[in-house]
Design an enzyme around this catalytic site. Structure first.
Site, PDB file in Angstrom:
ATOM      1  N   GLN A  67       6.400  74.799 -16.709  1.00 39.02           N
ATOM      2  CA  GLN A  67       7.223  75.461 -17.739  1.00 39.02           C
ATOM      3  C   GLN A  67       7.273  76.974 -17.536  1.00 39.02           C
ATOM      4  O   GLN A  67       8.339  77.583 -17.613  1.00 39.02           O
ATOM      5  CB  GLN A  67       6.625  75.208 -19.121  1.00 39.02           C
ATOM      6  CG  GLN A  67       6.546  73.771 -19.546  1.00 39.02           C
ATOM      7  CD  GLN A  67       6.218  73.706 -21.016  1.00 39.02           C
ATOM      8  OE1 GLN A  67       7.080  73.940 -21.860  1.00 39.02           O
ATOM      9  NE2 GLN A  67       4.985  73.401 -21.348  1.00 39.02           N
ATOM     10  N   TYR A 127      -4.122  72.886 -14.272  1.00 39.36           N
ATOM     11  CA  TYR A 127      -4.277  71.485 -14.703  1.00 39.36           C
ATOM     12  C   TYR A 127      -4.124  71.521 -16.213  1.00 39.36           C
ATOM     13  O   TYR A 127      -4.971  72.084 -16.911  1.00 39.36           O
ATOM     14  CB  TYR A 127      -5.658  70.978 -14.282  1.00 39.36           C
ATOM     15  CG  TYR A 127      -5.922  69.534 -14.643  1.00 39.36           C
ATOM     16  CD1 TYR A 127      -5.964  68.554 -13.657  1.00 39.36           C
ATOM     17  CD2 TYR A 127      -6.148  69.155 -15.960  1.00 39.36           C
ATOM     18  CE1 TYR A 127      -6.219  67.220 -13.983  1.00 39.36           C
ATOM     19  CE2 TYR A 127      -6.389  67.835 -16.293  1.00 39.36           C
ATOM     20  CZ  TYR A 127      -6.425  66.876 -15.304  1.00 39.36           C
ATOM     21  OH  TYR A 127      -6.674  65.559 -15.616  1.00 39.36           O
ATOM     22  N   THR A 128      -3.028  70.945 -16.757  1.00 34.94           N
ATOM     23  CA  THR A 128      -2.722  71.120 -18.178  1.00 34.94           C
ATOM     24  C   THR A 128      -2.791  69.819 -18.996  1.00 34.94           C
ATOM     25  O   THR A 128      -2.428  69.825 -20.170  1.00 34.94           O
ATOM     26  CB  THR A 128      -1.308  71.733 -18.354  1.00 34.94           C
ATOM     27  OG1 THR A 128      -0.366  70.905 -17.675  1.00 34.94           O
ATOM     28  CG2 THR A 128      -1.243  73.143 -17.810  1.00 34.94           C
ATOM     29  N   ASP A 184      -5.607  79.045 -26.116  1.00 34.92           N
ATOM     30  CA  ASP A 184      -6.296  79.053 -27.411  1.00 34.92           C
ATOM     31  C   ASP A 184      -7.414  78.006 -27.440  1.00 34.92           C
ATOM     32  O   ASP A 184      -8.297  78.076 -28.293  1.00 34.92           O
ATOM     33  CB  ASP A 184      -5.291  78.768 -28.546  1.00 34.92           C
ATOM     34  CG  ASP A 184      -4.507  77.476 -28.343  1.00 34.92           C
ATOM     35  OD1 ASP A 184      -4.300  77.072 -27.179  1.00 34.92           O
ATOM     36  OD2 ASP A 184      -4.089  76.856 -29.345  1.00 34.92           O
ATOM     37  N   TYR A 243     -10.677  70.593 -20.797  1.00 31.58           N
ATOM     38  CA  TYR A 243      -9.575  71.513 -20.456  1.00 31.58           C
ATOM     39  C   TYR A 243      -9.932  72.946 -20.877  1.00 31.58           C
ATOM     40  O   TYR A 243      -9.841  73.872 -20.081  1.00 31.58           O
ATOM     41  CB  TYR A 243      -8.277  71.042 -21.131  1.00 31.58           C
ATOM     42  CG  TYR A 243      -7.164  72.066 -21.072  1.00 31.58           C
ATOM     43  CD1 TYR A 243      -6.478  72.316 -19.886  1.00 31.58           C
ATOM     44  CD2 TYR A 243      -6.802  72.807 -22.208  1.00 31.58           C
ATOM     45  CE1 TYR A 243      -5.460  73.266 -19.838  1.00 31.58           C
ATOM     46  CE2 TYR A 243      -5.793  73.744 -22.169  1.00 31.58           C
ATOM     47  CZ  TYR A 243      -5.118  73.975 -20.982  1.00 31.58           C
ATOM     48  OH  TYR A 243      -4.126  74.922 -20.938  1.00 31.58           O
TER      49      TYR A 243
HETATM   50  N1  LIG Z   1       1.415  73.962 -22.069  1.00 27.76           N
HETATM   51  C1  LIG Z   1       0.713  74.481 -23.088  1.00 27.76           C
HETATM   52  O1  LIG Z   1       0.832  74.078 -24.240  1.00 27.76           O
HETATM   53  C2  LIG Z   1      -0.247  75.612 -22.807  1.00 27.76           C
HETATM   54  C3  LIG Z   1      -1.008  76.127 -23.871  1.00 27.76           C
HETATM   55  C4  LIG Z   1      -1.887  77.196 -23.620  1.00 27.76           C
HETATM   56  C5  LIG Z   1      -1.989  77.712 -22.337  1.00 27.76           C
HETATM   57  N2  LIG Z   1      -1.246  77.172 -21.329  1.00 27.76           N
HETATM   58  C6  LIG Z   1      -1.399  77.727 -19.991  1.00 27.76           C
HETATM   59  O2  LIG Z   1      -0.165  78.282 -19.601  1.00 27.76           O
HETATM   60  C7  LIG Z   1      -0.033  78.195 -18.183  1.00 27.76           C
HETATM   61  C8  LIG Z   1       1.303  77.594 -17.832  1.00 27.76           C
HETATM   62  O3  LIG Z   1       1.341  76.281 -18.365  1.00 27.76           O
HETATM   63  P1  LIG Z   1       2.653  75.372 -18.277  1.00 27.76           P
HETATM   64  O4  LIG Z   1       2.892  74.826 -19.627  1.00 27.76           O
HETATM   65  O5  LIG Z   1       3.721  76.078 -17.544  1.00 27.76           O
HETATM   66  O6  LIG Z   1       2.062  74.183 -17.367  1.00 27.76           O
HETATM   67  P2  LIG Z   1       2.828  72.954 -16.713  1.00 27.76           P
HETATM   68  O7  LIG Z   1       4.236  72.896 -17.150  1.00 27.76           O
HETATM   69  O8  LIG Z   1       1.953  71.766 -16.906  1.00 27.76           O
HETATM   70  O9  LIG Z   1       2.825  73.354 -15.169  1.00 27.76           O
HETATM   71  C9  LIG Z   1       1.634  73.421 -14.453  1.00 27.76           C
HETATM   72  C10 LIG Z   1       1.960  73.867 -13.054  1.00 27.76           C
HETATM   73  O10 LIG Z   1       0.739  73.887 -12.334  1.00 27.76           O
HETATM   74  C11 LIG Z   1       0.949  73.316 -11.073  1.00 27.76           C
HETATM   75  N3  LIG Z   1      -0.251  72.704 -10.545  1.00 27.76           N
HETATM   76  C12 LIG Z   1      -0.987  71.713 -11.092  1.00 27.76           C
HETATM   77  N4  LIG Z   1      -2.003  71.409 -10.276  1.00 27.76           N
HETATM   78  C13 LIG Z   1      -1.898  72.227  -9.194  1.00 27.76           C
HETATM   79  C14 LIG Z   1      -2.637  72.388  -8.003  1.00 27.76           C
HETATM   80  N5  LIG Z   1      -3.693  71.610  -7.703  1.00 27.76           N
HETATM   81  N6  LIG Z   1      -2.254  73.332  -7.117  1.00 27.76           N
HETATM   82  C15 LIG Z   1      -1.166  74.083  -7.364  1.00 27.76           C
HETATM   83  N7  LIG Z   1      -0.411  73.971  -8.455  1.00 27.76           N
HETATM   84  C16 LIG Z   1      -0.773  73.049  -9.371  1.00 27.76           C
HETATM   85  C17 LIG Z   1       2.008  72.253 -11.296  1.00 27.76           C
HETATM   86  O11 LIG Z   1       2.607  72.026 -10.060  1.00 27.76           O
HETATM   87  P3  LIG Z   1       3.580  70.800  -9.733  1.00 27.76           P
HETATM   88  O12 LIG Z   1       4.907  71.299 -10.156  1.00 27.76           O
HETATM   89  O13 LIG Z   1       3.420  70.638  -8.257  1.00 27.76           O
HETATM   90  O14 LIG Z   1       3.077  69.625 -10.530  1.00 27.76           O
HETATM   91  C18 LIG Z   1       2.921  72.943 -12.313  1.00 27.76           C
HETATM   92  O15 LIG Z   1       3.873  73.731 -11.639  1.00 27.76           O
HETATM   93  C19 LIG Z   1      -1.253  77.409 -17.695  1.00 27.76           C
HETATM   94  O16 LIG Z   1      -2.247  78.296 -17.266  1.00 27.76           O
HETATM   95  C20 LIG Z   1      -1.728  76.692 -18.945  1.00 27.76           C
HETATM   96  O17 LIG Z   1      -3.119  76.405 -18.887  1.00 27.76           O
HETATM   97  C21 LIG Z   1      -0.375  76.153 -21.536  1.00 27.76           C
END
Ligand SMILES: NC(=O)c1ccc[n+]([C@@H]2O[C@H](COP(=O)([O-])OP(=O)(O)OC[C@H]3O[C@@H](n4cnc5c(N)ncnc54)[C@H](OP(=O)(O)O)[C@@H]3O)[C@@H](O)[C@H]2O)c1
Length: 296
Positions: free
Chosen positions: A11, A61-62, A102, A125
């Site tokens: 995202q 890893y989400t 959070d 997580y």
């Molecule tokens: N989503 C939430 O509600 C939330 C809340 C708080 C904080 N965050 C943080 O915000 C950040 C962005 O989250 P997001 O929502 O954009 O996450 P997301 O949509 O789940 O995307 C995660 C990304 O990480 C990549 N990834 C996963 N495993 C990997 C690996 N082994 N090596 C390289 N890339 C890898 C995935 O690649 P692929 O495309 O190849 O699968 C994907 O592009 C993260 O740090 C997350 O922890 C998210």
């Protein structure tokens, strides 16, 4: 400014790809299979080749519940992998912007969490993301760790898209009403990340721009209130809608425990980086509008 983003399909990565041109920022995104944070990889060659002004780690890893049964993988990607990205950025002489969560908090607070409040993750997580914060800070002082929460976007898997999909086939959706936090649009996060990266690049000697910051929208909601707002906006735009039946967390058991209250206080980011994220409802209108346009 040239940003190297780790992650291509998530995202935040997709939101950065969308937003960077508007900010006159050049963006290079690299993800799997070229960079796999689960592997014991030396990323310095990939990072150096991109000659970035700043590096953004948008990969993580989400899968919050799945992490409970895959702790080693979650720790490898979110902990050690985050440190590898930060070390490679430092070796290339670039600041790193890292994203955290959070879920490093246990949810017992009675006011929005500040950056220096005690951390106590309830699940794997959150613990893995906390390990990532430590690994980044150990790798380089030239970092900004941005904690955010409840991320949704027009892309990928998220609560807004899940609710709208459920409303295609159901009249009523049961949603947890006793967890409170703040929904955040990944498009807003992308704008914030770009602004922070620019500050780090343009003001290399200013220590007060480095460290941990909350990057979050104004306001708060329960998941049930969030769902109610999603359906109200969708309905007004002629999209799918459903009734929300508020339920308790105890009615919807999940493998991972989540904080009951995890609103973050965005004041430090506003004071030091001059960034203020709009109220969450305003951004939700934009994101659902974006989804409707994509669906046409
Ligand atoms: N989503 C939430 O509600 C939330 C809340 C708080 C904080 N965050 C943080 O915000 C950040 C962005 O989250 P997001 O929502 O954009 O996450 P997301 O949509 O789940 O995307 C995660 C990304 O990480 C990549 N990834 C996963 N495993 C990997 C690996 N082994 N090596 C390289 N890339 C890898 C995935 O690649 P692929 O495309 O190849 O699968 C994907 O592009 C993260 O740090 C997350 O922890 C998210």
């Amino acid at each position: 400014m040239r940003l190297l983003v780790i992650g291509t399909q998530g995202q935040l990565a997709l939101s950065l790809l969308e937003r960077c041109p508007e900010h006159q920022v050049e963006i290079i995104a690299v993800g799997r299979p070229d960079i796999d944070l689960a592997r014991d990889a030396d990323l310095s060659a990939v990072v150096a080749a991109a000659r970035p002004d700043a590096v953004v780690n948008a990969a993580a890893y989400t899968a919050v519940d799945q992490a409970e049964s895959e702790p080693e993988l979650a720790m490898a990607i979110n902990g050690r992998g985050a440190g590898l990205v930060a070390a490679a950025a430092a070796a290339a002489g670039a600041p790193v912007v890292h994203i955290s969560t959070d879920y490093v908090f246990d949810g017992t607070a009675t006011r929005p969490y500040r950056e220096d409040d005690p951390v106590a993750p309830l699940g794997i997580y959150g613990a893995s993301k906390l390990a990532g914060e430590h690994a980044v800070a150990e790798a380089t002082a030239n970092h900004a760790i941005l904690r955010t929460a409840w991320v949704y976007s027009p892309f990928g898997k998220n609560f807004v898209r899940t609710m709208l999909r459920l409303a295609e086939t159901r009249d009523e959706v049961a949603v947890v009403a006793d967890q409170r936090g703040c929904p955040n649009s990944a498009l807003d996060l992308a704008d914030g990340v770009i602004a922070v990266a620019r500050n780090l690049v343009e003001r290399p000697a200013e220590a007060h721009l480095r460290g941990i910051f909350n990057l979050t929208a104004d306001g708060e909601a329960s998941w049930a209130e969030f769902a109610t707002e999603i359906f109200a906006i969708s309905s007004a735009l002629g999209g799918p809608t459903a009734r929300v039946r508020p339920i308790l967390t105890s009615d919807y058991p999940t493998p991972a425990h989540r904080p009951a209250y995890s609103r973050l206080d965005g004041l430090k980011l506003t004071q030091r980086h001059g960034i203020r994220v709009p109220e969450w409802r305003n951004s939700l209108v934009t994101a659902i509008g974006h989804l409707s346009i994509k669906a046409v």
